[in-house]
Motif scaffolding. Structure first.
Motif, PDB file in Angstrom:
ATOM      1  N   GLU A 153     -41.053  34.549  23.731  1.00  0.00           N
ATOM      2  CA  GLU A 153     -42.207  33.730  24.100  1.00  0.00           C
ATOM      3  C   GLU A 153     -42.058  32.264  23.696  1.00  0.00           C
ATOM      4  O   GLU A 153     -43.040  31.529  23.669  1.00  0.00           O
ATOM      5  CB  GLU A 153     -43.472  34.312  23.454  1.00  0.00           C
ATOM      6  N   SER A 154     -40.860  31.849  23.372  1.00  0.00           N
ATOM      7  CA  SER A 154     -40.647  30.453  22.985  1.00  0.00           C
ATOM      8  C   SER A 154     -39.403  29.908  23.675  1.00  0.00           C
ATOM      9  O   SER A 154     -38.748  30.611  24.438  1.00  0.00           O
ATOM     10  CB  SER A 154     -40.533  30.344  21.460  1.00  0.00           C
ATOM     11  N   TRP A 155     -39.079  28.681  23.371  1.00  0.00           N
ATOM     12  CA  TRP A 155     -37.883  28.067  23.976  1.00  0.00           C
ATOM     13  C   TRP A 155     -36.605  28.807  23.575  1.00  0.00           C
ATOM     14  O   TRP A 155     -35.584  28.688  24.255  1.00  0.00           O
ATOM     15  CB  TRP A 155     -37.789  26.577  23.617  1.00  0.00           C
ATOM     16  N   HIS A 156     -36.680  29.620  22.524  1.00  0.00           N
ATOM     17  CA  HIS A 156     -35.525  30.413  22.089  1.00  0.00           C
ATOM     18  C   HIS A 156     -35.146  31.492  23.096  1.00  0.00           C
ATOM     19  O   HIS A 156     -34.065  32.065  23.015  1.00  0.00           O
ATOM     20  CB  HIS A 156     -35.826  31.075  20.737  1.00  0.00           C
ATOM     21  N   SER A 157     -36.049  31.779  24.032  1.00  0.00           N
ATOM     22  CA  SER A 157     -35.850  32.900  24.969  1.00  0.00           C
ATOM     23  C   SER A 157     -34.564  32.762  25.790  1.00  0.00           C
ATOM     24  O   SER A 157     -33.980  33.764  26.194  1.00  0.00           O
ATOM     25  CB  SER A 157     -37.048  33.029  25.910  1.00  0.00           C
ATOM     26  N   ARG A 158     -34.125  31.551  26.016  1.00  0.00           N
ATOM     27  CA  ARG A 158     -32.908  31.364  26.818  1.00  0.00           C
ATOM     28  C   ARG A 158     -31.663  31.914  26.129  1.00  0.00           C
ATOM     29  O   ARG A 158     -30.626  32.075  26.761  1.00  0.00           O
ATOM     30  CB  ARG A 158     -32.729  29.891  27.179  1.00  0.00           C
TER      31      ARG A 158
END
Length: 160
Positions: A153-158
């Motif tokens: 659910e954050s930019w870390h998802s990539r």
């Protein structure tokens, strides 16, 4: 002007600085004194800024600013960055490097360079459900609702 962080409105702007290590109890007390002194004197074009702070998990410094009456200026933001740099030097910690990731591993908070976080994700050592700290949130409401979230659910998802 110093305000209680909890009393700042949800639309207040926030800045989150993550340390590459936990602060000791003594360092936290000193940090609270330093932050209190800085925020009492923090101004924009001669006007007091209505700001507060909190220290989370012994390693995150969160500064909130209610911009209802007075907004931060370039000079006031520069002053806050110089203040944070002085804390980096005093405590021999990294606070401004945004290319690092903090995430939970059980009860512990782990701090890794982004490249190492990517390797952990590839090795499935971190997953979409790993709780990460999204230090890019911009308001107090986002901080309260979207700072500690699953990686998915954050930019870390990539990366997961």
């Amino acid at each position: 002007m110093l305000a209680d962080f909890k009393e700042l409105p949800d639309h207040s702007r926030v800045w989150i600085y993550q340390a590459n290590r936990s602060f000791t109890e003594e360092e936290q007390k000193e940090l609270e004194e330093s932050l209190t002194a800085f925020l009492k004197e923090w101004t924009a074009h001669g006007s007091d800024l209505h700001a507060g702070f909190e220290i989370k998990y012994k390693r995150f410094i969160v500064i909130g600013l209610d911009q209802t009456n007075v907004s931060a200026s370039g000079c006031s933001i520069d002053a806050s960055v110089h203040f944070i740099q002085s804390l980096e030097q005093k405590y021999n910690v990294e606070l401004l490097d945004r290319m690092n990731v903090s995430f939970k591993q059980g009860e512990f908070i782990t701090y890794k360079p982004l490249i190492d976080f990517k390797k952990l994700a590839k090795a499935k050592s971190v997953s979409p459900s790993t709780i990460v700290f999204n230090n890019l949130v911009a308001t107090k409401q986002e901080y309260l609702e979207n700072w500690e979230v699953p990686a998915s659910e954050s930019w870390h998802s990539r990366f997961v």
